[in-house]
Design a protein around this motif. Structure first.
Motif, PDB file in Angstrom:
ATOM      1  N   LEU A 163       0.828  -1.214   0.000  1.00 33.29           N
ATOM      2  CA  LEU A 163       0.000   0.000   0.000  1.00 33.29           C
ATOM      3  C   LEU A 163       0.862   1.263   0.000  1.00 33.29           C
ATOM      4  O   LEU A 163       0.563   2.237  -0.701  1.00 33.29           O
TER       5      LEU A 163
ATOM      6  N   THR B  61       0.757   3.897  -2.964  1.00 34.94           N
ATOM      7  CA  THR B  61       0.346   5.273  -2.640  1.00 34.94           C
ATOM      8  C   THR B  61       1.386   6.273  -3.124  1.00 34.94           C
ATOM      9  O   THR B  61       1.052   7.311  -3.712  1.00 34.94           O
TER      10      THR B  61
ATOM     11  N   LEU C 280       0.896   9.158  -6.015  1.00 34.38           N
ATOM     12  CA  LEU C 280       1.147  10.574  -5.731  1.00 34.38           C
ATOM     13  C   LEU C 280       2.220  11.166  -6.646  1.00 34.38           C
ATOM     14  O   LEU C 280       2.549  12.356  -6.545  1.00 34.38           O
TER      15      LEU C 280
ATOM     16  N   SER D 248       8.805   5.877  -2.796  1.00 33.85           N
ATOM     17  CA  SER D 248       7.637   5.004  -2.601  1.00 33.85           C
ATOM     18  C   SER D 248       8.007   3.755  -1.805  1.00 33.85           C
ATOM     19  O   SER D 248       7.249   3.310  -0.934  1.00 33.85           O
TER      20      SER D 248
ATOM     21  N   PRO E 224      -1.230  14.987   0.439  1.00 34.65           N
ATOM     22  CA  PRO E 224      -0.588  13.671   0.566  1.00 34.65           C
ATOM     23  C   PRO E 224      -0.559  13.161   2.012  1.00 34.65           C
ATOM     24  O   PRO E 224      -0.732  11.956   2.249  1.00 34.65           O
TER      25      PRO E 224
ATOM     26  N   ILE F 274      -3.937  11.756   2.797  1.00 36.48           N
ATOM     27  CA  ILE F 274      -4.134  10.486   2.086  1.00 36.48           C
ATOM     28  C   ILE F 274      -3.342   9.371   2.767  1.00 36.48           C
ATOM     29  O   ILE F 274      -3.864   8.273   3.016  1.00 36.48           O
ATOM     30  N   ILE F 275      -2.062   9.652   3.074  1.00 37.48           N
ATOM     31  CA  ILE F 275      -1.203   8.630   3.689  1.00 37.48           C
ATOM     32  C   ILE F 275      -1.711   8.265   5.084  1.00 37.48           C
ATOM     33  O   ILE F 275      -1.673   7.089   5.487  1.00 37.48           O
TER      34      ILE F 275
ATOM     35  N   VAL G  16      -4.600   5.954   4.535  1.00 35.85           N
ATOM     36  CA  VAL G  16      -4.091   4.648   4.097  1.00 35.85           C
ATOM     37  C   VAL G  16      -3.504   3.882   5.279  1.00 35.85           C
ATOM     38  O   VAL G  16      -3.719   2.666   5.430  1.00 35.85           O
TER      39      VAL G  16
END
Length: 738
Positions: free
Chosen positions: A96, A100, A104, A111, A290, A293-294, A297
């Protein structure tokens, strides 16, 4: 000036955080932000290079203290359920995190490191939250502690793999495998060597040690291992963690942990403040989306992965969900992995503050996630169809399977363990010989041939006990003897024996090949093996002394803690002693009134410990289960008589060479059942199934551990722990009687 500024800011902010009942780690990070170069309203740290060095020392002591709490023996004891859950979480979060980062638009290396950062939860934050909420004794908390232990080791592995990847800049399978094997090799060498030497040293020097000297010696051992780890290409933090885990097996572990806590707190504070100093508020604002979002996640991914792993491991929806809600944050190891990326100059500068921001948000949310896990479970249960709930409960019951270990499993497991351990020791001795002993003797002895011969002789003498153990030592002699009694399997035992001899010859040749030709090495290897066989008895005695020393050191902490449990009443010559019930003990399945401990042995059972449950005082109808710890009060003579009884195995429980599965199964009593109107004792269910009736549902009432005089009635649901094949025969008898 810088140190004073850092500690002043940390002191003020953490007092505020203490008042607000928030984690101190976040206070340190905010203090770093305030004295960092990106906040102009307060004085700023000048010599950031010095702060970086102090922060690195902080990481070392942080990992050292984590190692003291870790212990490799704890890792071995971690249940399969925790291991499965940790595996699910790490794999899911790595994937993940990587996906992600790519979505982005980040680079591949950013990553990959993001996946590593998100895959490890925070031990410090979780333990603190459990303490504050008072849930440490609950079942899901024990599972979470097991997950954290596995994650600690995974974090160390990730640091090694990410370092290798950062250097090679590509997914090179051979390099990754080489890094993992190298890590495994040095872990085994350091653990075996450390356990053999360090507890003995601490024990013999204990009379000379007060708190001051023990602190200095502990820090010295930590930093020596840090140097050693750095010399062989690992991070200093790994060396600190390994030394902590070695000292965790000693009787001084708690004392060292107490003494080191102040040093760890000081340098740990500097580390977390330095983390805050690297945060640029402008970057956080720029990457607000971000970060959100992170964070999402992280929370969702960890909850789903741990819950899924728990369900696969058969832990039930409630336990799995509460476990998943507890680990939905990132912490200290995530900072270390992020720092690693910056140090190796392979990640972008924005990744570090993004990771810290995500950690801060998830840390704040952790107590609330744990608190609201129960309402969430109730809401999900209401939404789930009854058919799904029944399937989950049935799977959970079926997954609680106990397998008896066959002789072949015991023998093969001991062969593999011996082969790995002795191979690692022998290879380490050969490498030490060629790297250090040979150059030393070459400088000391002018003739090269004589120097090589001296090196070979000294190395062979050091290898001899382990070569003997590799070829001749059989820890599972009884199991191997039972297999040998079956003529069909003798050839396999012979093949295994010759295989071990071949491995021993290979290792001797491996040593000789460094100084002699290949042909001479092979011939000499066979000759040396015969020579070792000739002196087998002397070598065996020496090896047994080595093994006894190692096992004594390895189990010293448990023996020391066990000795504290034995309390005596000197005038009456009686004391309190504990006995652990074997699965094959004559006492298993019987109640205390059936055992007649007081009548037969003149003793009293004061306490029964069953897992985390303490039964004090037990009633006369309390039944004995495998693994129970009985605390009995009596004299030495009475204790010995009771010990002989408790260690007596039931004839029918003799270990079978085949694997037999044990399950929890139910039996519904129909009107025509031959069990109706019979008591549990008279029914003979225990004898027929070699199982144990652990519960009965009678007219909606649930009876756990029913009394042996309880009478069966029509419609009763009987829960039996036993062999499915034997319980099936009982079903067939029911059908026949019908």
């Amino acid at each position: 000036m810088d140190l004073g500024l850092i500690l002043a800011a940390a002191g003020i902010i953490t007092l505020i955080f203490k008042k607000l009942k928030q984690p101190l780690v976040l206070g340190y990070i905010i203090a770093g932000l305030l004295v960092g170069p990106h906040f102009a309203l307060l004085p700023t740290v000048i010599e950031t290079a010095n702060i970086t060095i102090w922060a690195e020392i902080g990481v070392i002591f942080l990992l050292f203290s984590l190692g003291l709490e870790f212990s490799f023996k704890k890792l071995v004891k971690v249940g399969g359920a925790s291991s499965i859950m940790a595996f699910f979480e790490v794999v899911v979060m790595l994937v993940l995190g990587y996906l992600t980062g790519k979505l982005l638009g980040w680079s591949t290396m950013d990553s990959i490191f993001l996946g590593g950062i998100l895959s490890i939860s925070s031990t410090t934050i979780i333990i603190r939250a459990f303490d504050e909420l008072g849930v440490k004794s609950q079942r899901f908390a024990r599972l979470v502690f097991g997950v954290l232990i596995v994650e600690d080791l995974v974090a160390i592995l990730l640091m090694v793999l990410l370092s290798t990847l950062a250097v090679s800049q590509q997914f090179a399978g051979t390099e990754m495998l080489s890094a993992v094997l190298k890590l495994a090799f040095f872990l085994v060498v350091w653990f075996l060597g450390g356990i053999f030497l360090i507890p003995t040293f601490l024990r013999r020097a204990s009379k000379l040690m007060n708190d001051e000297t023990l602190l200095i010696v502990s820090l010295a051992l930590c930093l020596l291992m840090v140097i050693l780890a750095a010399q062989v290409g690992f991070s200093p933090a790994l060396g600190a963690f390994i030394m902590g885990s070695i000292l965790a097996e000693t009787t001084k572990a708690e004392k060292i942990e107490h003494l080191i806590s102040s040093v760890k707190d000081l340098f740990g504070a500097i580390f977390f403040v330095s983390v805050g100093m690297l945060i640029n508020p402008a970057v956080i604002l720029e990457y607000a989306a971000p970060i959100a979002i992170i964070t999402l996640v992280t929370i969702v991914g960890k909850v789903v992965s741990i819950t899924g792993g728990g369900l696969v491991a058969g832990q039930g929806l409630k336990t799995s969900l509460k476990s998943g809600m507890s680990v939905s944050q990132i912490g200290e190891f995530s900072f270390i992995i992020a720092t690693l990326g910056l140090t190796l100059k392979v990640t972008s500068e924005f990744l570090y503050p993004v990771a810290v921001a995500v950690s801060a948000i998830t840390t704040f949310s952790t107590p609330y996630m744990i608190k609201y896990s129960e309402p969430l479970h109730q809401a999900i249960e209401k939404m789930l169809p009854n058919r799904w709930k029944a399937s989950l409960n049935e799977y959970s019951s079926g997954a609680q399977t106990i397998n008896t270990t066959s002789d072949w499993q015991l023998v093969l497991k001991s062969y593999v363990l011996n082969l790995v351990v002795y191979s690692v020791i022998i290879i380490a001795l050969v490498l030490l010989s060629s790297q250090y002993l040979s150059p030393f003797l070459s400088n000391l002895i002018s003739a090269p041939d004589w120097a090589n011969m001296a090196t070979i002789v000294i190395t062979l003498l050091a290898m001899a006990p382990f070569l003997w153990a590799l070829v001749m030592h059989h820890p599972q002699k009884e199991a191997q003897a039972r297999i040998w009694a079956n003529r069909n399997y003798r050839s396999l035992i012979i093949v295994l024996s010759f295989f071990k001899i071949g491995v021993a010859i290979f290792f001797i040749a491996f040593l000789l090949d460094r100084f002699l030709s290949v042909q001479v090495a092979l011939v000499a290897g066979l000759g040396i093996l015969l020579l070792l066989a000739f002196f087998s008895k002397k070598i065996q005695e020496f090896y047994i002394r080595i093994e006894n020393r190692f096992l004594s050191n390895l189990n010293a902490r448990e023996l020391h803690e066990e000795s504290k449990k034995h309390h005596s009443l000197t005038p009456w010559d009686v004391h309190l002693t504990s006995f652990t019930i074997s699965p094959f003990s004559e006492a298993v399945g019987k109640t205390l009134v059936e055992l007649q401990v007081r009548e037969k042995y003149g003793m009293n059972v004061a306490v029964i410990e069953r897992g985390d449950q303490t039964i004090m005082p037990p009633t006369r109808n309390e039944r004995i289960f495998p693994g129970d710890v009985l605390y009995v009060f009596g004299s030495d003579t009475q204790m010995e008589a009771f010990r002989q009884f408790i260690e007596t195995e039931r004839p029918e429980e003799a270990v079978d060479s085949e694997k037999e599965e044990i399950r929890l199964q139910k039996l519904v009593l129909r009107p025509e059942s031959f069990l109706v109107h019979m008591s549990i004792r008279d029914s003979g269910v225990r004898e027929k199934t070699k199982g144990l009736i652990v519960g009965i549902e009678k007219k909606g009432q649930r009876i756990l551990n029913p009394d042996s005089e309880l009478v069966f009635e029509e419609g009763d649901i009987v829960w039996i722990v036993g062999s499915p094949s034997r319980i099936k025969k009982l079903h067939e008898m029911e059908s026949t009687s019908g």
